[in-house]
Enzyme design. Structure first.
Site, PDB file in Angstrom:
ATOM      1  N   HIS A  42      80.183  66.724  -1.611  1.00 25.88           N
ATOM      2  CA  HIS A  42      80.742  67.759  -0.731  1.00 25.88           C
ATOM      3  C   HIS A  42      82.261  67.625  -0.642  1.00 25.88           C
ATOM      4  O   HIS A  42      82.956  68.547  -0.257  1.00 25.88           O
ATOM      5  CB  HIS A  42      80.129  67.656   0.668  1.00 25.88           C
ATOM      6  CG  HIS A  42      80.637  66.484   1.453  1.00 25.88           C
ATOM      7  ND1 HIS A  42      80.250  65.193   1.180  1.00 25.88           N
ATOM      8  CD2 HIS A  42      81.529  66.398   2.474  1.00 25.88           C
ATOM      9  CE1 HIS A  42      80.853  64.365   2.021  1.00 25.88           C
ATOM     10  NE2 HIS A  42      81.633  65.060   2.801  1.00 25.88           N
ATOM     11  N   ALA A 163      69.072  50.714  -1.356  1.00 26.74           N
ATOM     12  CA  ALA A 163      69.810  51.252  -2.507  1.00 26.74           C
ATOM     13  C   ALA A 163      70.555  50.179  -3.294  1.00 26.74           C
ATOM     14  O   ALA A 163      70.603  50.220  -4.526  1.00 26.74           O
ATOM     15  CB  ALA A 163      70.774  52.340  -2.037  1.00 26.74           C
ATOM     16  N   LYS A 214      59.726  55.456  10.183  1.00 27.37           N
ATOM     17  CA  LYS A 214      59.943  54.009  10.050  1.00 27.37           C
ATOM     18  C   LYS A 214      61.386  53.642  10.414  1.00 27.37           C
ATOM     19  O   LYS A 214      61.654  52.512  10.819  1.00 27.37           O
ATOM     20  CB  LYS A 214      59.571  53.518   8.647  1.00 27.37           C
ATOM     21  CG  LYS A 214      60.319  54.158   7.486  1.00 27.37           C
ATOM     22  CD  LYS A 214      61.551  53.405   7.046  1.00 27.37           C
ATOM     23  CE  LYS A 214      62.412  54.285   6.162  1.00 27.37           C
ATOM     24  NZ  LYS A 214      63.679  53.656   5.768  1.00 27.37           N
ATOM     25  N   ASP A 267      57.752  50.607   3.058  1.00 27.10           N
ATOM     26  CA  ASP A 267      59.096  51.021   3.439  1.00 27.10           C
ATOM     27  C   ASP A 267      59.478  50.440   4.803  1.00 27.10           C
ATOM     28  O   ASP A 267      60.611  49.999   5.028  1.00 27.10           O
ATOM     29  CB  ASP A 267      59.165  52.555   3.467  1.00 27.10           C
ATOM     30  CG  ASP A 267      60.586  53.074   3.360  1.00 27.10           C
ATOM     31  OD1 ASP A 267      61.520  52.260   3.230  1.00 27.10           O
ATOM     32  OD2 ASP A 267      60.761  54.299   3.404  1.00 27.10           O
ATOM     33  N   ARG A 278      70.343  50.120   7.141  1.00 26.60           N
ATOM     34  CA  ARG A 278      71.306  50.730   8.080  1.00 26.60           C
ATOM     35  C   ARG A 278      70.736  50.836   9.485  1.00 26.60           C
ATOM     36  O   ARG A 278      71.440  50.663  10.469  1.00 26.60           O
ATOM     37  CB  ARG A 278      71.645  52.148   7.629  1.00 26.60           C
ATOM     38  CG  ARG A 278      72.363  52.211   6.326  1.00 26.60           C
ATOM     39  CD  ARG A 278      72.473  53.671   5.906  1.00 26.60           C
ATOM     40  NE  ARG A 278      73.060  53.762   4.588  1.00 26.60           N
ATOM     41  CZ  ARG A 278      73.291  54.900   3.976  1.00 26.60           C
ATOM     42  NH1 ARG A 278      72.986  56.050   4.562  1.00 26.60           N
ATOM     43  NH2 ARG A 278      73.833  54.921   2.785  1.00 26.60           N
TER      44      ARG A 278
END
Lengths: 357, 357
Positions: A42, A163, A214, A267, A278
């Site tokens: 963006h 990630a 989650k 997960d 995070r």
């Protein structure tokens, strides 16, 4: 398997998951032909930086593979796409996707730059505030596809996927879920490699709901970490958290199996235990006494679980599901409840038999 | 609630869980009267040391509460017991409990030192090799109670309980499971405190099976740690491991809910992620290339999962359940399979839809 899906791939979003998807899809593979890949950002500045240096502040150590294009022009990025990977945080999805939709009132009045047969796969994990829509639903709503044409394939890709580990090609698994089994199977081939194993699922509702919810449990797990409560407490929270998000899923029509699988408990585990998560990190700061506003002001990444907590509270009310951990997180995030007080409340609920459903 | 259960408690075993149970049961409580507590140790030296110093090499930092007796004479320890806590590793249970049983052939020929109305709760997690019996079944078999008298209450206490955290009174949860709901409810009151929350269950089969089998998955989790495979891989293993031990439990008649609760996924999570877990630590050493014999020779504690792997392989065959992770652990432990090779085999299984049941 339809080869057309592999030809031109647009990845919307240059955050961690967008970057990682670019690497996975650009890697040479014997089981599929190479694709033309464009990453859309963006921000023109970020796009320029990424194109020139192949690096990103968002994922230290990451190197964008040669041959991957970068663009900040959405129309260009999707122009010939046969597949769009949506790696945009959930609360920004509507804004990003709206220019790609047909006009709501008349399918002839505005031509979308997105090919009508391009499939879409979302990797975001959250639920839109106020509408309470899941990522695949936001995309479907915004695109306003002509109902007379063949329905567009929409899927989600989820699972235990920190990630930074994916970027280092550490072994991992994901779930490709879609109402269209053919699309899930195509994504399975497209994303699979020697280190990444993709399972398929037809329960896109359950996979998206588990992935979103989650994050709220992970904030609670982080709070426990901030309070130095230990692994026993965090594991109990994981189990009780799994029970409450499964209850919500069941009430909404999702499969329980999904919550007990990779996209659910898998997960949940990585999000609650990886130091890099995070949502867990946000919770840890709160557990240590930091205020939410202060934490969000100093972090550069989106903490999906914060907004998702609001959506989950609404869904719990709507579907009349008891969600004590979500309620505790909501209290800490938005009602100034002291984290220790919130945990004590959870621990002092009336003793009873364990119950999941 | 029957007060008699609280009066005289014998704890068999002075390992970590035995010591922790002594502290929990000796703590003052408003909801129950104080009990007379005796800890039995198989070693007179260890018993003497514990009685004199109140400390143990097995649990650094631990202090045995005042008033708790220590004995190495089994008959003395259980003489007036209204409750026996069995904190003996599973493969040693038969040897320890045999002197407490009636004669198998004639109930009048040998009088057990154990009162016939004393209830028993086991905190061990494993399955006996060759017999494939669970802890509660071993005790029932060995005691040979007179079938004409009221059946003895037998229970298990399980859950995510790393002992060193319990010793520090960090918040935790456990499941008290028994065929007799009254006994489970009594244990709930007996063990509950401001920091320890006890749930009840009637699925003693599921709770014991989950507690035993999670140790095998934790060895696999440790192997991944030794290979530095990351949190995504370990969380995927947790999810797939949960699926396979749940399959076994279902085949044996246990409730799926148990596996998705505190005694299942909760215990599995703490065992796979706590750096202190014995089974995880054993796996980590193997993942780093150490041989099993060498590791077991240098560790002082019993790694229950090693023997349990053999029992689980037998159960998988008997109940025709596919258990790929257990099979991989068995290969590494007993067939000299290289850990990397074992993991690669797991990752390269045919791509498919996710399936739990």
């Amino acid at each position: 398997m339809n080869d057309s899906i592999h030809q031109h791939i647009a990845i919307l979003g240059s955050g961690q998951m967008g970057l990682v998807c670019a690497s996975i899809l650009a890697a040479p593979s014997l089981s599929r032909p190479p694709s033309n890949i464009t990453v859309w950002s963006h921000s023109p500045e970020e796009a320029g930086e990424l194109a020139q240096t192949h690096r990103s502040d968002r994922l230290p150590g990451y190197l964008l593979p040669d041959g991957v294009r970068v663009s900040s022009r959405l129309e260009d990025a999707v122009a010939h796409a046969t597949l769009v990977v949506s790696a945009v945080p959930v609360q920004f999805m509507r804004r990003v996707w709206t220019p790609l939709g047909q006009s709501a009132t008349d399918h002839r009045s505005r031509k979308s730059p997105l090919p009508s047969d391009a499939a879409v796969v979302s990797v975001a994990k959250g639920i839109e505030n106020t509408t309470l829509l899941r990522p695949s639903q936001i995309i479907a709503e915004v695109l306003h596809d002509n109902p007379d044409t063949k329905p567009r394939g929409i899927a989600t890709l989820s699972g235990p996927t920190i990630a930074s580990e994916l970027a280092r090609c550490l072994p991992a698994t994901m779930i490709a879920a879609s109402d269209l089994p053919k699309l899930a199977a195509e994504l399975q081939v497209l994303f699979s490699s020697s280190w990444l194993r993709i399972y398929t699922s037809e329960d896109i509702l359950g996979v998206e709901l588990a992935g979103a919810s989650k994050n709220v449990i992970a904030i609670a797990a982080g709070i426990l970490d901030g309070l130095q409560a230990g692994h026993n407490a965090k594991s109990a929270l994981l189990a009780r958290g799994l029970a409450e998000i499964t209850r919500l899923g069941s009430a909404m029509g999702a499969s329980q199996e999904t919550f007990f699988g990779l996209a659910g408990v898998g997960d949940l585990a990585t999000t609650c235990f990886s130091p890099e998560g995070r949502n867990r990190s946000c919770g840890e700061a709160l557990g240590r006494g930091e205020k939410l506003d202060a934490y969000l002001a100093r972090t550069t990444s989106v903490v999906e679980g914060v907004a998702t907590t609001l959506s989950l509270m609404d869904l719990a009310r709507k579907f009349r599901v008891d969600m004590p951990i979500t309620t505790a997180v909501h209290g800490v995030l938005f009602q100034n409840v002291d984290p220790i007080e919130a945990i004590s409340r959870l621990m002092s609920r009336e003793l009873k038999a364990e119950r999941i459903s």
